[in-house]
Write a protein that holds these residues in place. Structure first.
Motif, short mmCIF file in Angstrom:
data_model
loop_
_atom_site.label_atom_id
_atom_site.label_comp_id
_atom_site.label_asym_id
_atom_site.label_seq_id
_atom_site.Cartn_x
_atom_site.Cartn_y
_atom_site.Cartn_z
N LEU A 98 0.92 -1.21 0.09
CA LEU A 98 -0.11 -0.09 0.03
C LEU A 98 0.78 1.25 0.20
O LEU A 98 1.83 1.24 0.82
CB LEU A 98 -0.97 0.05 1.17
N TYR A 99 0.62 2.40 -0.73
CA TYR A 99 1.29 3.45 -0.72
C TYR A 99 0.51 4.63 -0.82
O TYR A 99 -0.58 4.57 -1.62
CB TYR A 99 2.35 3.45 -1.91
N SER A 100 0.87 5.62 -0.47
CA SER A 100 0.11 6.87 -0.58
C SER A 100 1.35 8.23 -0.86
O SER A 100 2.49 8.01 -0.45
CB SER A 100 -0.62 7.17 0.81
N TYR A 101 0.69 9.19 -1.09
CA TYR A 101 1.36 10.47 -1.54
C TYR A 101 1.15 11.68 -0.18
O TYR A 101 -0.06 11.69 -0.26
CB TYR A 101 1.32 11.02 -2.84
N LEU A 102 2.00 12.20 0.29
CA LEU A 102 1.80 13.09 1.27
C LEU A 102 0.97 14.29 0.80
O LEU A 102 0.25 14.76 1.62
CB LEU A 102 3.33 13.47 1.75
N SER A 103 1.44 14.77 -0.50
CA SER A 103 1.04 15.87 -1.15
C SER A 103 -0.65 15.49 -1.53
O SER A 103 -1.25 16.68 -1.87
CB SER A 103 1.45 16.12 -2.52
N LYS A 104 -1.16 14.41 -1.29
CA LYS A 104 -2.39 14.19 -1.63
C LYS A 104 -3.21 14.12 -0.23
O LYS A 104 -4.49 13.90 -0.06
CB LYS A 104 -2.85 12.88 -2.43
N CYS A 146 0.06 -4.19 -5.35
CA CYS A 146 0.24 -2.76 -5.25
C CYS A 146 -1.04 -1.96 -5.28
O CYS A 146 -1.89 -2.03 -6.19
CB CYS A 146 1.35 -2.22 -6.07
N LYS A 147 -1.37 -0.95 -4.75
CA LYS A 147 -2.70 -0.24 -4.39
C LYS A 147 -2.14 1.06 -4.03
O LYS A 147 -1.78 1.05 -2.61
CB LYS A 147 -3.84 -1.25 -3.69
N GLU A 148 -2.47 1.84 -4.45
CA GLU A 148 -2.44 3.54 -3.79
C GLU A 148 -3.88 3.68 -3.11
O GLU A 148 -4.64 3.36 -3.39
CB GLU A 148 -2.58 4.60 -5.04
N ILE A 149 -3.35 4.26 -1.80
CA ILE A 149 -4.46 4.86 -0.94
C ILE A 149 -4.41 6.28 -0.66
O ILE A 149 -3.41 6.83 -0.49
CB ILE A 149 -4.14 4.00 0.35
N VAL A 150 -5.64 6.69 -1.09
CA VAL A 150 -6.05 8.12 -0.82
C VAL A 150 -6.74 8.47 0.30
O VAL A 150 -8.11 7.96 0.56
CB VAL A 150 -6.59 8.67 -2.17
#
Length: 217
Positions: A12-18, A212-216
């Motif tokens: 799982l991954y995320s962007y701080l800017s989001k 892999c999956k992006e988490i917002v």
């Protein structure tokens, strides 16, 4: 469901800017004091927020993996290699610049590292590189990309082993996707999450499948 039982590794991954900073601050207040006090020691907003986001990704992953369990950060043991008490799960995390990542496996010890790629003077790091790695860099046409691959492999391996950064980096040969460290074999696999980053995962056995999956948030 994203986490299927037959699959071995999950990221799982995320962007701080989001993510809204106030949202992260509010979440921090809900963490156990033992976790909160560690995170609050970081005075730089980006470092502090990355650690908050990492814990949120950990909670999300554990909840998806164990939907019938009540997930509580009070059960997170952070001395040395992090573990979650009472659940059969291995996990590892990393962050760099804007990206935060957490990897999980039900069955395999693992380590992950991610690095934002920027211009660097590789000579500065020469004393940390194995002779075989130095040879590979000398003949490489993509020196910077290779260096980041070598470095993230080293960091990921040390997380898998549980030794941490106290090891002598120069004794670890990561020039290939398999190496032996202190009598144990380790395997590496590159993970493309973002073209501006290099990410590798390390495990004691080859990864059969990685999701892999992006988490917002």
């Amino acid at each position: 469901m994203f986490f299927e039982l037959h699959k071995l590794m999950y990221i799982l991954y995320s962007y701080l800017s989001k993510v809204n900073s106030q949202f992260l601050n509010d979440k921090l207040l809900s963490f156990p004091i033992s976790i909160r006090s560690i995170i609050e020691k970081y005075s730089i907003d980006q470092e502090r927020n990355a650690r908050i986001l990492s814990k949120l990704l950990l909670l999300r992953g554990l909840s998806d993996l164990f939907p019938n369990e009540k997930i509580d950060l009070e059960l997170l043991q952070t001395d040395g290699k992090p573990i979650y008490k009472n659940l059969p799960i291995h996990f590892t995390s990393s962050h760099s610049q804007d990206l935060v990542v957490v990897a999980f496996s039900r069955t395999k010890e693992l380590g992950i590292d991610i690095e934002f790629k920027k211009d660097i003077d590789i000579e500065i790091f020469k004393d940390f590189l194995h002779l075989e790695e130095q040879k590979a860099l000398q003949i490489s046409k993509t020196t910077s990309d290779l260096f980041y691959s070598l470095w993230t492999k080293k960091e990921a391996l040390l997380k898998t082993s549980g030794i941490g950064i106290n090891a002598d980096f120069k004794t670890i040969d990561c020039s290939k996707n398999k190496t032996n460290f202190k009598g144990k074999n380790y395997f590496f696999k590159g993970i493309l999450l973002d073209v501006d980053y290099t990410c590798f995962i390390s495990s004691r056995e080859k990864a059969i499948k990685i999701d892999c999956k992006e988490i917002v948030f």
